[in-house]
Design an enzyme around this catalytic site. Sequence first.
Site, mmCIF file in Angstrom:
data_model
loop_
_atom_site.group_PDB
_atom_site.id
_atom_site.type_symbol
_atom_site.label_atom_id
_atom_site.label_comp_id
_atom_site.label_asym_id
_atom_site.label_seq_id
_atom_site.Cartn_x
_atom_site.Cartn_y
_atom_site.Cartn_z
ATOM 1 N N SER A 62 0.801 -1.227 0.000
ATOM 2 C CA SER A 62 0.000 0.000 0.000
ATOM 3 C C SER A 62 0.835 1.279 0.000
ATOM 4 O O SER A 62 0.320 2.351 -0.279
ATOM 5 C CB SER A 62 -0.941 0.022 1.204
ATOM 6 O OG SER A 62 -0.221 0.160 2.411
ATOM 7 N N LYS A 136 0.925 4.638 6.895
ATOM 8 C CA LYS A 136 0.393 5.472 5.803
ATOM 9 C C LYS A 136 1.057 6.838 5.857
ATOM 10 O O LYS A 136 1.760 7.177 6.806
ATOM 11 C CB LYS A 136 -1.127 5.650 5.934
ATOM 12 C CG LYS A 136 -1.941 4.359 6.021
ATOM 13 C CD LYS A 136 -1.974 3.566 4.743
ATOM 14 C CE LYS A 136 -2.788 2.290 4.899
ATOM 15 N NZ LYS A 136 -2.648 1.391 3.727
#
Length: 243
Positions: A62, A136
């Site tokens: 990701s 993230k």
Amino acid sequence: MTSGENEENEGGAAPDGRRGARRARRKRSGWREIPLLIGAALVLALLIKTFLVQPFSIPSGSMENTLRTDDRVLVDKLTPWFGGTPHRGEVVVFRDPGGWLSGQPPQRSNAFERGVRKSLAFVGLMPSADEKDLIKRVIGVGGDTVECKRGEPVKVNGKPLDEPYIHPGATPCDDMPAGTVKVPKGHLWVMGDHRDDSRDSRAHVHEPGGGFVPVDNVIGRAVVVAWPVSRWATLPVPGTFDR
């Protein structure tokens, strides 16, 4: 043999005997010190993990190409202890706000491997297989207005972001537009660099919590890729966030 000769022999033999005894005592003392040194090293490693830095294993793609699966990053845990809060553009590790990791299969390993991994993870020598954390990039902080619309760049407080760190071929928001959101105080809006392969704040915008990450859930900022050696690199804040 004269008394002088006896004294000389005795005088010459005694120091050799004492030196041998001292060497034996030093050898035994050295062996006894090894467990103490190992214990001190483990305590030091535990303190470093708890208060300074902690390794984290990248579990998915990701964050490609910034971070790849199975990369190891070092996370700065010291700054939050002094009241520091995450800034836009930083890559942060945070605890699951609730349901973000649901449905992911557990890692497979035998009992011995799990035991060794847990022991090393406990003192911070390797990442934990049981960690329920995510990584993230911070896009918006408390008070920011973030726009994530199809066919447009991501905007923060009306300013479009130039995002060279996005995975080649991916679009800023086309695959999962989230519209316009206002980040609550004490929360973050986070997104993966591989936008087409990241279930980040956009994927949870309609769930309880609105896709926002509480600042209290942040473990720390990822500051460097430590492993593999060929991937060693720092993780600075991209210039686009200077605006």
